[in-house]
Scaffold this motif. Sequence first.
Motif, PDB file in Angstrom:
ATOM      1  N   LEU A  49      36.820   5.982  35.408  1.00  0.00           N
ATOM      2  CA  LEU A  49      36.814   6.986  36.480  1.00  0.00           C
ATOM      3  C   LEU A  49      35.400   7.228  37.016  1.00  0.00           C
ATOM      4  O   LEU A  49      35.204   7.399  38.222  1.00  0.00           O
ATOM      5  CB  LEU A  49      37.413   8.298  35.961  1.00  0.00           C
ATOM      6  CG  LEU A  49      38.921   8.291  35.683  1.00  0.00           C
ATOM      7  CD1 LEU A  49      39.352   9.632  35.103  1.00  0.00           C
ATOM      8  CD2 LEU A  49      39.702   7.986  36.952  1.00  0.00           C
ATOM      9  N   ALA A  50      34.409   7.215  36.130  1.00  0.00           N
ATOM     10  CA  ALA A  50      33.027   7.430  36.571  1.00  0.00           C
ATOM     11  C   ALA A  50      32.564   6.293  37.474  1.00  0.00           C
ATOM     12  O   ALA A  50      31.969   6.525  38.539  1.00  0.00           O
ATOM     13  CB  ALA A  50      32.114   7.552  35.349  1.00  0.00           C
ATOM     14  N   PHE A  51      32.857   5.054  37.097  1.00  0.00           N
ATOM     15  CA  PHE A  51      32.479   3.910  37.937  1.00  0.00           C
ATOM     16  C   PHE A  51      33.233   3.935  39.262  1.00  0.00           C
ATOM     17  O   PHE A  51      32.696   3.543  40.313  1.00  0.00           O
ATOM     18  CB  PHE A  51      32.754   2.605  37.198  1.00  0.00           C
ATOM     19  CG  PHE A  51      31.694   2.249  36.201  1.00  0.00           C
ATOM     20  CD1 PHE A  51      30.411   1.908  36.617  1.00  0.00           C
ATOM     21  CD2 PHE A  51      31.967   2.270  34.843  1.00  0.00           C
ATOM     22  CE1 PHE A  51      29.427   1.581  35.696  1.00  0.00           C
ATOM     23  CE2 PHE A  51      30.992   1.943  33.915  1.00  0.00           C
ATOM     24  CZ  PHE A  51      29.718   1.598  34.334  1.00  0.00           C
ATOM     25  N   THR A  52      34.459   4.411  39.241  1.00  0.00           N
ATOM     26  CA  THR A  52      35.243   4.500  40.479  1.00  0.00           C
ATOM     27  C   THR A  52      34.623   5.498  41.449  1.00  0.00           C
ATOM     28  O   THR A  52      34.508   5.228  42.655  1.00  0.00           O
ATOM     29  CB  THR A  52      36.693   4.910  40.151  1.00  0.00           C
ATOM     30  OG1 THR A  52      37.269   3.964  39.253  1.00  0.00           O
ATOM     31  CG2 THR A  52      37.536   4.976  41.413  1.00  0.00           C
ATOM     32  N   VAL A  53      34.221   6.650  40.944  1.00  0.00           N
ATOM     33  CA  VAL A  53      33.604   7.667  41.800  1.00  0.00           C
ATOM     34  C   VAL A  53      32.297   7.147  42.401  1.00  0.00           C
ATOM     35  O   VAL A  53      32.014   7.341  43.593  1.00  0.00           O
ATOM     36  CB  VAL A  53      33.372   8.968  41.003  1.00  0.00           C
ATOM     37  CG1 VAL A  53      32.532   9.955  41.811  1.00  0.00           C
ATOM     38  CG2 VAL A  53      34.701   9.597  40.620  1.00  0.00           C
ATOM     39  N   ILE A  54      31.492   6.467  41.597  1.00  0.00           N
ATOM     40  CA  ILE A  54      30.225   5.907  42.100  1.00  0.00           C
ATOM     41  C   ILE A  54      30.496   4.877  43.190  1.00  0.00           C
ATOM     42  O   ILE A  54      29.804   4.825  44.220  1.00  0.00           O
ATOM     43  CB  ILE A  54      29.425   5.296  40.942  1.00  0.00           C
ATOM     44  CG1 ILE A  54      28.955   6.398  39.982  1.00  0.00           C
ATOM     45  CG2 ILE A  54      28.224   4.510  41.461  1.00  0.00           C
ATOM     46  CD1 ILE A  54      28.263   5.885  38.739  1.00  0.00           C
ATOM     47  N   VAL A  72      38.128   6.585  54.656  1.00  0.00           N
ATOM     48  CA  VAL A  72      38.810   7.628  53.874  1.00  0.00           C
ATOM     49  C   VAL A  72      40.010   7.043  53.143  1.00  0.00           C
ATOM     50  O   VAL A  72      40.229   7.299  51.947  1.00  0.00           O
ATOM     51  CB  VAL A  72      39.227   8.797  54.781  1.00  0.00           C
ATOM     52  CG1 VAL A  72      40.118   9.769  54.015  1.00  0.00           C
ATOM     53  CG2 VAL A  72      38.012   9.519  55.330  1.00  0.00           C
ATOM     54  N   VAL A  73      40.793   6.257  53.875  1.00  0.00           N
ATOM     55  CA  VAL A  73      41.970   5.636  53.247  1.00  0.00           C
ATOM     56  C   VAL A  73      41.538   4.706  52.112  1.00  0.00           C
ATOM     57  O   VAL A  73      42.146   4.680  51.037  1.00  0.00           O
ATOM     58  CB  VAL A  73      42.797   4.865  54.299  1.00  0.00           C
ATOM     59  CG1 VAL A  73      43.896   4.067  53.635  1.00  0.00           C
ATOM     60  CG2 VAL A  73      43.388   5.836  55.318  1.00  0.00           C
ATOM     61  N   SER A  74      40.463   3.930  52.353  1.00  0.00           N
ATOM     62  CA  SER A  74      39.965   3.032  51.304  1.00  0.00           C
ATOM     63  C   SER A  74      39.497   3.816  50.084  1.00  0.00           C
ATOM     64  O   SER A  74      39.768   3.419  48.935  1.00  0.00           O
ATOM     65  CB  SER A  74      38.818   2.189  51.850  1.00  0.00           C
ATOM     66  OG  SER A  74      39.243   1.378  52.917  1.00  0.00           O
ATOM     67  N   ALA A  75      38.817   4.941  50.322  1.00  0.00           N
ATOM     68  CA  ALA A  75      38.332   5.753  49.213  1.00  0.00           C
ATOM     69  C   ALA A  75      39.480   6.319  48.396  1.00  0.00           C
ATOM     70  O   ALA A  75      39.456   6.299  47.154  1.00  0.00           O
ATOM     71  CB  ALA A  75      37.453   6.881  49.742  1.00  0.00           C
ATOM     72  N   VAL A  76      40.509   6.829  49.090  1.00  0.00           N
ATOM     73  CA  VAL A  76      41.671   7.369  48.385  1.00  0.00           C
ATOM     74  C   VAL A  76      42.362   6.275  47.588  1.00  0.00           C
ATOM     75  O   VAL A  76      42.768   6.471  46.429  1.00  0.00           O
ATOM     76  CB  VAL A  76      42.644   8.027  49.384  1.00  0.00           C
ATOM     77  CG1 VAL A  76      43.941   8.420  48.695  1.00  0.00           C
ATOM     78  CG2 VAL A  76      41.993   9.247  50.038  1.00  0.00           C
ATOM     79  N   ALA A  77      42.485   5.096  48.179  1.00  0.00           N
ATOM     80  CA  ALA A  77      43.131   3.980  47.489  1.00  0.00           C
ATOM     81  C   ALA A  77      42.338   3.563  46.251  1.00  0.00           C
ATOM     82  O   ALA A  77      42.902   3.284  45.188  1.00  0.00           O
ATOM     83  CB  ALA A  77      43.297   2.802  48.448  1.00  0.00           C
ATOM     84  N   ILE A  78      41.001   3.529  46.409  1.00  0.00           N
ATOM     85  CA  ILE A  78      40.157   3.148  45.272  1.00  0.00           C
ATOM     86  C   ILE A  78      40.244   4.174  44.151  1.00  0.00           C
ATOM     87  O   ILE A  78      40.347   3.830  42.967  1.00  0.00           O
ATOM     88  CB  ILE A  78      38.702   2.972  45.744  1.00  0.00           C
ATOM     89  CG1 ILE A  78      38.592   1.753  46.673  1.00  0.00           C
ATOM     90  CG2 ILE A  78      37.772   2.791  44.556  1.00  0.00           C
ATOM     91  CD1 ILE A  78      37.235   1.619  47.341  1.00  0.00           C
ATOM     92  N   LEU A  79      40.215   5.461  44.536  1.00  0.00           N
ATOM     93  CA  LEU A  79      40.345   6.510  43.530  1.00  0.00           C
ATOM     94  C   LEU A  79      41.688   6.435  42.817  1.00  0.00           C
ATOM     95  O   LEU A  79      41.767   6.576  41.584  1.00  0.00           O
ATOM     96  CB  LEU A  79      40.172   7.885  44.176  1.00  0.00           C
ATOM     97  CG  LEU A  79      38.749   8.282  44.580  1.00  0.00           C
ATOM     98  CD1 LEU A  79      38.768   9.596  45.344  1.00  0.00           C
ATOM     99  CD2 LEU A  79      37.854   8.393  43.359  1.00  0.00           C
ATOM    100  N   PHE A  80      42.740   6.238  43.564  1.00  0.00           N
ATOM    101  CA  PHE A  80      44.081   6.134  42.973  1.00  0.00           C
ATOM    102  C   PHE A  80      44.170   4.929  42.042  1.00  0.00           C
ATOM    103  O   PHE A  80      44.712   5.011  40.935  1.00  0.00           O
ATOM    104  CB  PHE A  80      45.125   6.040  44.087  1.00  0.00           C
ATOM    105  CG  PHE A  80      46.539   5.999  43.581  1.00  0.00           C
ATOM    106  CD1 PHE A  80      47.129   7.125  43.033  1.00  0.00           C
ATOM    107  CD2 PHE A  80      47.271   4.822  43.648  1.00  0.00           C
ATOM    108  CE1 PHE A  80      48.438   7.080  42.558  1.00  0.00           C
ATOM    109  CE2 PHE A  80      48.575   4.767  43.174  1.00  0.00           C
ATOM    110  CZ  PHE A  80      49.156   5.900  42.627  1.00  0.00           C
TER     111      PHE A  80
END
Length: 293
Positions: free
Chosen positions: A81-86, A33-41
């Motif tokens: 942003l699209a590549f980040t979500v994927i 979860v933390v990694s996902a939030v960091a990647i999204l940010f």
Amino acid sequence: MTFSDFLSMQIAEGVTIGDVLTVDFLASILGNVVSAVAILFLGFLVGRWASHRIRKLGEKHHKLDTTLFNFLGSISRYAILAFTVIFVLNRFGLETTSLVAAMGAAGLAIGLALQGTLSNVAAGVMIIIFRPIKVGDFVEIADEMGTVKDISLNFTELASLGNTQIIIPNSEVWGNTIENYSAYPTRRAEWTFGVSYDSDLKRAEQVILDTIMADERSMPDPEPFIQVNNLGDSSVDFLVRVWVDSEAYFTYQADMKRRVKEALDEAGIEIPFPYRTLVMAGGEAPELRQAAE
């Protein structure tokens, strides 16, 4: 390690579901979860930075069209942003292939429902890429004349000569003939001046040419053109063409009409107008014949 991989490995080793919910499992989930939030940010920051840099590049160089760079900046941001979500979805072990296929099917259905709007968007992309017009140009499109104020993906906004707002869908802009009066730095003004058949044509030609070329806006190069162009019913017509800066074209053309008329009057050269001669029958009253004359 994704949740599905972790769970499969634990079950294969004979560990029960209850045992799986251990501190290590919770730590793994929390780490994801933390990694996902960091990647999204991070993806959000990178997308915003890329968009800002592209927009600034268009503003830095005046010869570049800012509309095109604003469009490219927006496209780059949403693509990142699209590549980040994927990437985040893959991080959690979700199958993105089926998701992309579902999104494609939904996009096709929406596209069929919004054909008119999408045609405007497609035309807007073509206008922004090929740039037949840009903000600030004075144009005539679909029988509408005005100054381009904005070019969006859906419509083009003009300000008319009376300063009223004109909104033209981009599909009509791209599908119609565009007359851009600001495309070139110079234009050739053109007039037709008529003088009477009794006038000295050489003197009339010199008066017209001297009057126009005395204006500082008139360009001596390319050489001005003046020739007898037509023998009308009541006048000999001179066709005159002189080059001028595009910005001064309309006022210049109007000013020269008045100045040439005044110069011909001062020189005693008649500017004729259509008239009729009535031939009265022999039996008409003398007062009617005199009135007709």
